[in-house]
Design an enzyme around this catalytic site. Sequence first.
Site, PDB file in Angstrom:
ATOM      1  N   ILE A   1       0.870  -1.190   0.000  1.00  0.00           N
ATOM      2  CA  ILE A   1       0.000   0.000   0.000  1.00  0.00           C
ATOM      3  C   ILE A   1       0.901   1.233   0.000  1.00  0.00           C
ATOM      4  CG2 ILE A   1      -1.702   1.326   1.384  1.00  0.00           C
ATOM      5  CD1 ILE A   1      -2.837  -1.296   0.273  1.00  0.00           C
ATOM      6  N   HIS A   2       0.758   2.083  -0.990  1.00  0.00           N
ATOM      7  CA  HIS A   2       1.575   3.306  -0.968  1.00  0.00           C
ATOM      8  C   HIS A   2       0.948   4.477  -1.704  1.00  0.00           C
ATOM      9  CE1 HIS A   2       2.522   2.251  -5.093  1.00  0.00           C
ATOM     10  NE2 HIS A   2       3.148   3.397  -5.243  1.00  0.00           N
ATOM     11  N   ARG A   3      -0.164   4.256  -2.420  1.00  0.00           N
ATOM     12  CA  ARG A   3      -0.678   5.328  -3.278  1.00  0.00           C
ATOM     13  C   ARG A   3      -1.309   6.437  -2.443  1.00  0.00           C
ATOM     14  NH1 ARG A   3       0.360   5.450  -8.014  1.00  0.00           N
ATOM     15  NH2 ARG A   3       1.016   3.319  -8.282  1.00  0.00           N
TER      16      ARG A   3
ATOM     17  N   ARG B   1       6.231   6.158   2.832  1.00  0.00           N
ATOM     18  CA  ARG B   1       5.117   7.112   2.973  1.00  0.00           C
ATOM     19  C   ARG B   1       4.000   6.517   3.858  1.00  0.00           C
ATOM     20  NH1 ARG B   1       2.211   7.640  -2.136  1.00  0.00           N
ATOM     21  NH2 ARG B   1       3.828   9.001  -2.904  1.00  0.00           N
TER      22      ARG B   1
END
Length: 355
Positions: free
Chosen positions: A204-206, A237
Amino acid sequence: MKVATILGARPQLIKASVVSAEMARRGVDEAIIHTGQHFDDNMSSVFLSEMGVPEPVVNLGIGGGSHGQNTGRMLEQLEAELVRLKPDWVVVYGDTDSTLAGALAAAKLHIPIAHIEAGLRSFNRGMPEEINRVVTDHVATALFTPTDTAIECLRSEGLHGDRVVKSGDVMFDVAIQYGRVSDEQSTIVEKLDLEGVNFILATIHRAENTDDPQRLKAIFGGFGELQRCIVLPLHPRTKSRITTSSITLPPNLRIIDPVGYLDMLALEKNAQLIVTDSGGVQKEAFFHGVPCVTLRDETEWVELVDMGWNRLASPTSADAVVEAIRQTDSGNRKDGQPYGTGNASQIIVDSLLHW
Ligand code: UDP
């Protein structure tokens, strides 16, 4: 022929591994400029060393600011580097701020631009990546497209003719070439005691997920309800947003640091299911025959949804996440290969040499 390649983010280093190797084989003089967008060892250096990407001639060390700040600072410094290097082509990959800044710097100096992974669209202008892609495609000289859908998207924006080349997807080349190396060299499955474990691999990074506390809570809440082992290499992030959103991580989640590409391939191949919001990971799931849930409202890789390999699910609640994952464990999937034949890097370099 002299090429300046502009890289900055993890997936660009991965994509460049095969194209840079092909350039070296064909005698192209390539200078890599690293913008510094990703700078941690496990987000950058590991890919240079593990995948033989040539050492950058310069690292601009730009990151950490807003999109506008980063793009502006990169533009200024890239222009100076390009004036110094005087390349015949500037090569940019994908859809990051480094892509946009590189394309703009080259366009203003009238240097031909090759955009690798052209024509992808989410049709969501709220995504920073979408703006980067659209602008880059419109200033590029050569548009190397991974799919037929990408060609159609470019045509609908008036971009067609000789400047559009269907190369296939360089990520397919990478998965084939490094899949074999990963089988021989990666020991991560043993190291993490995952042999014989039915685990889910998640990434998960968006920004649309990490920067929206509701969505981030829904994702981790859903993971917790599943009561299955979920391995999650944590993007920097996401790590920082978890802290600021005070999210409690469920005990079935195995958080690890980001891993190198060889280990990532091994985790993907051994996972029972992949849950992601990454563009690259969606396709790698398909390359390895692993079903995938994409936690987004839309995807640029629509072929995989049509073929039944990928299920799109908006992470609006923990229940929505759980439901999408449960439904994806079984299902009918169509065979096919929409991403070319694994020789995209040869087509690209050949095309540049004969342009
Ligand atoms: N990846 C990796 N290690 C990790 C997580 C991802 O090597 O810990 C690789 C993954 O296999 C894929 C690429 O990074 O090839 C995807 O990058 P990312 O998800 O950051 O960007 P996107 O593809 O969404 O642009």
